[in-house]
Design a protein around this motif. Structure first.
Motif, mmCIF file in Angstrom:
data_model
loop_
_atom_site.group_PDB
_atom_site.id
_atom_site.type_symbol
_atom_site.label_atom_id
_atom_site.label_comp_id
_atom_site.label_asym_id
_atom_site.label_seq_id
_atom_site.Cartn_x
_atom_site.Cartn_y
_atom_site.Cartn_z
ATOM 1 N N LEU A 23 61.640 18.478 51.872
ATOM 2 C CA LEU A 23 61.549 16.993 51.902
ATOM 3 C C LEU A 23 60.607 16.661 52.942
ATOM 4 O O LEU A 23 60.056 15.267 53.094
ATOM 5 N N SER A 24 60.523 17.393 54.083
ATOM 6 C CA SER A 24 59.981 16.947 55.188
ATOM 7 C C SER A 24 58.137 16.919 54.962
ATOM 8 O O SER A 24 57.565 16.222 55.389
ATOM 9 N N PHE A 25 57.837 17.957 54.165
ATOM 10 C CA PHE A 25 56.560 18.066 53.699
ATOM 11 C C PHE A 25 56.057 17.272 52.888
ATOM 12 O O PHE A 25 54.983 16.603 52.839
ATOM 13 N N LEU A 26 57.039 16.365 52.046
ATOM 14 C CA LEU A 26 56.985 15.424 51.023
ATOM 15 C C LEU A 26 57.013 13.951 51.898
ATOM 16 O O LEU A 26 56.704 12.932 51.106
ATOM 17 N N GLY A 27 57.261 14.085 53.078
ATOM 18 C CA GLY A 27 57.271 13.104 53.877
ATOM 19 C C GLY A 27 58.577 12.242 53.762
ATOM 20 O O GLY A 27 58.619 10.872 54.192
ATOM 21 N N LEU A 28 59.569 12.769 53.413
ATOM 22 C CA LEU A 28 61.111 12.165 53.470
ATOM 23 C C LEU A 28 61.877 12.671 54.491
ATOM 24 O O LEU A 28 62.785 12.298 54.516
ATOM 25 N N VAL B 77 55.571 19.677 60.602
ATOM 26 C CA VAL B 77 54.301 20.144 61.021
ATOM 27 C C VAL B 77 53.620 20.545 60.018
ATOM 28 O O VAL B 77 52.380 20.179 59.738
ATOM 29 N N LEU B 78 53.931 21.159 58.912
ATOM 30 C CA LEU B 78 53.264 21.430 57.563
ATOM 31 C C LEU B 78 53.000 20.143 56.968
ATOM 32 O O LEU B 78 51.718 20.229 56.440
ATOM 33 N N ASP B 79 53.720 19.053 56.984
ATOM 34 C CA ASP B 79 53.133 17.987 56.289
ATOM 35 C C ASP B 79 51.900 17.250 56.781
ATOM 36 O O ASP B 79 50.902 16.911 56.266
ATOM 37 N N GLU B 80 51.811 17.146 58.245
ATOM 38 C CA GLU B 80 50.887 16.687 59.029
ATOM 39 C C GLU B 80 49.524 17.504 58.729
ATOM 40 O O GLU B 80 48.564 17.041 58.648
ATOM 41 N N ALA B 81 49.788 18.805 58.586
ATOM 42 C CA ALA B 81 48.546 19.698 58.831
ATOM 43 C C ALA B 81 48.124 19.341 57.201
ATOM 44 O O ALA B 81 46.659 19.614 57.028
ATOM 45 N N TYR B 82 48.871 19.354 56.476
ATOM 46 C CA TYR B 82 48.416 19.076 55.016
ATOM 47 C C TYR B 82 47.715 17.810 54.946
ATOM 48 O O TYR B 82 46.590 17.645 54.244
ATOM 49 N N ALA B 83 48.235 16.786 55.315
ATOM 50 C CA ALA B 83 47.693 15.316 55.177
ATOM 51 C C ALA B 83 46.503 15.153 56.031
ATOM 52 O O ALA B 83 45.625 14.408 55.487
ATOM 53 N N LEU B 84 46.080 16.169 56.962
ATOM 54 C CA LEU B 84 45.129 16.076 57.728
ATOM 55 C C LEU B 84 44.170 17.046 57.299
ATOM 56 O O LEU B 84 42.872 17.252 58.247
ATOM 57 N N GLY B 85 44.364 17.692 56.362
ATOM 58 C CA GLY B 85 43.341 18.694 55.776
ATOM 59 C C GLY B 85 43.087 19.773 56.704
ATOM 60 O O GLY B 85 41.891 20.321 56.971
ATOM 61 N N ALA B 86 44.186 20.460 56.981
ATOM 62 C CA ALA B 86 43.944 21.652 58.061
ATOM 63 C C ALA B 86 43.423 22.765 57.558
ATOM 64 O O ALA B 86 42.456 23.371 58.136
ATOM 65 N N ILE B 87 43.598 23.067 56.151
ATOM 66 C CA ILE B 87 42.925 24.124 55.572
ATOM 67 C C ILE B 87 41.527 23.994 55.327
ATOM 68 O O ILE B 87 40.704 24.790 55.468
ATOM 69 N N ASP B 88 41.315 22.722 54.824
ATOM 70 C CA ASP B 88 39.755 22.303 54.742
ATOM 71 C C ASP B 88 38.942 22.488 55.851
ATOM 72 O O ASP B 88 37.906 22.923 55.775
ATOM 73 N N ARG B 89 39.620 22.349 57.136
ATOM 74 C CA ARG B 89 38.982 22.326 58.334
ATOM 75 C C ARG B 89 38.986 23.681 58.954
ATOM 76 O O ARG B 89 38.479 23.815 59.961
ATOM 77 N N GLY B 90 39.413 24.490 58.256
ATOM 78 C CA GLY B 90 39.643 25.789 58.732
ATOM 79 C C GLY B 90 40.489 25.879 59.589
ATOM 80 O O GLY B 90 40.668 27.094 60.657
ATOM 81 N N ALA B 91 41.584 25.183 60.108
ATOM 82 C CA ALA B 91 42.498 25.271 61.118
ATOM 83 C C ALA B 91 43.836 25.925 60.528
ATOM 84 O O ALA B 91 44.684 25.643 60.245
#
Length: 296
Positions: free
Chosen positions: A229-234, A245-259
């Motif tokens: 639920l937190s990952f989905l922004g609820l 924390v996982l939601d923010e990382a996904y929303a800001l493209g952590a994996i795409d940025r190599g973070a």
């Protein structure tokens, strides 16, 4: 009666010793104890000020280093600090929601198993209705339509609790039906014992071992639900949790940025806690049900 009362502490001591001899259960208990201590002493282990974006002074999206063992996020906050403080919300939601789920599941399960006819049948159909509805979509809908004046953290706890009780109710009902067929229940009815007396004095003590074992498994489900639920922004936007924390990382493209370190910390924490609760639950099942002894 006094002999039974005296034997109860011995049974509890024997079960505790058996649990400590179970390697899987003991390993899970050690992991949960460590995370529990981290949640309790979070403010001592990491300065809460490090959670505020305006006070973050670390390098932006930096890889793990001696100063920042789990790296930093986009705002320069320590991921380790967020994981430490996020354990408080995640464990609180998991445990509180499990209490609600166990209370509802035990109450409805015993009641539907004890009472026959229209009332018991209606409760059983109600339980089956909850079982067939996909759990996650129902939780998302309830979290979305929850009254805005209720604190978000309380809303998440209630949503998870009221959507995860049906499995427990089903197990408790089956055990209640088996207990209702035993001779001492017939004697209690013949001696004039009322429904409340039968359910609280005879049925409830016999289903409690099953409820206890199922509780540890339900906590892990509740933690995954909170993370989802937190990952989905609820979740609660004002509190740090592993899911947020996982939601923010996904929303800001952590994996795409190599973070990768941004998702590694909270992700591993969720896996460890869920696995530890499952290990404790499996150990309790083996101890409380001798038929499972020796099975992995």
């Amino acid at each position: 009666m006094s002999a039974l009362a005296a034997a109860a502490p011995r049974r509890r001591t024997s079960a505790w010793r058996a649990f400590l001899r179970d390697r899987e259960g003991l390993s899970g208990l050690i992991v949960l104890t460590l995370f529990g201590l981290v949640a309790i002493f979070a403010s001592v282990l990491a300065d809460p000020a490090g959670l505020e974006v305006t006070k973050a002074d670390g390098p932006l999206a930096a890889a793990p280093s001696w100063d920042y063992p789990l790296g930093t996020d986009h705002a320069g906050r320590s991921v380790l600090t967020m994981v430490i403080h996020g354990s408080q919300v995640t464990l609180l939601v998991g445990l509180a929601a499990t209490v609600i789920s166990m209370l509802l599941g035990t109450l409805i399960g015993i009641t539907s198993g004890h009472f026959q006819g229209l009332f018991g049948g209606a409760l059983n159909r109600f339980t089956e209705w909850f079982l067939v509805i996909p759990y996650l979509p129902l939780a998302i809908v309830l979290a979305t339509v929850f009254p805005a004046d209720v604190p978000k953290l309380i809303a998440v706890i209630i949503v998870i609790g009221v959507t995860s009780w049906s499995g427990t109710a089903r197990l408790v009902r089956a055990q209640t039906l088996a207990i209702e067929a035993r001779p001492y229940l017939e004697r209690a009815r013949a001696l004039g014992g009322g429904h409340w007396h039968q359910m609280t004095r005879h049925v409830l003590p016999n289903v409690m071992p099953l409820v206890l074992a199922n509780t540890t498994l339900t906590v892990s489900i509740a933690i995954i639900a909170e993370t989802t639920l937190s990952f989905l922004g609820l979740g609660d936007p004002l509190r740090v949790s592993w899911g947020r924390v996982l939601d923010e990382a996904y929303a800001l493209g952590a994996i795409d940025r190599g973070a990768w370190w941004w998702v590694l910390g909270p992700g591993v924490a969720v896996v460890l806690v869920v696995r530890a609760f499952n290990m404790c639950g499996r150990a309790l099942e083996r101890i409380l049900d001798p038929r499972l002894e020796g099975r992995s």
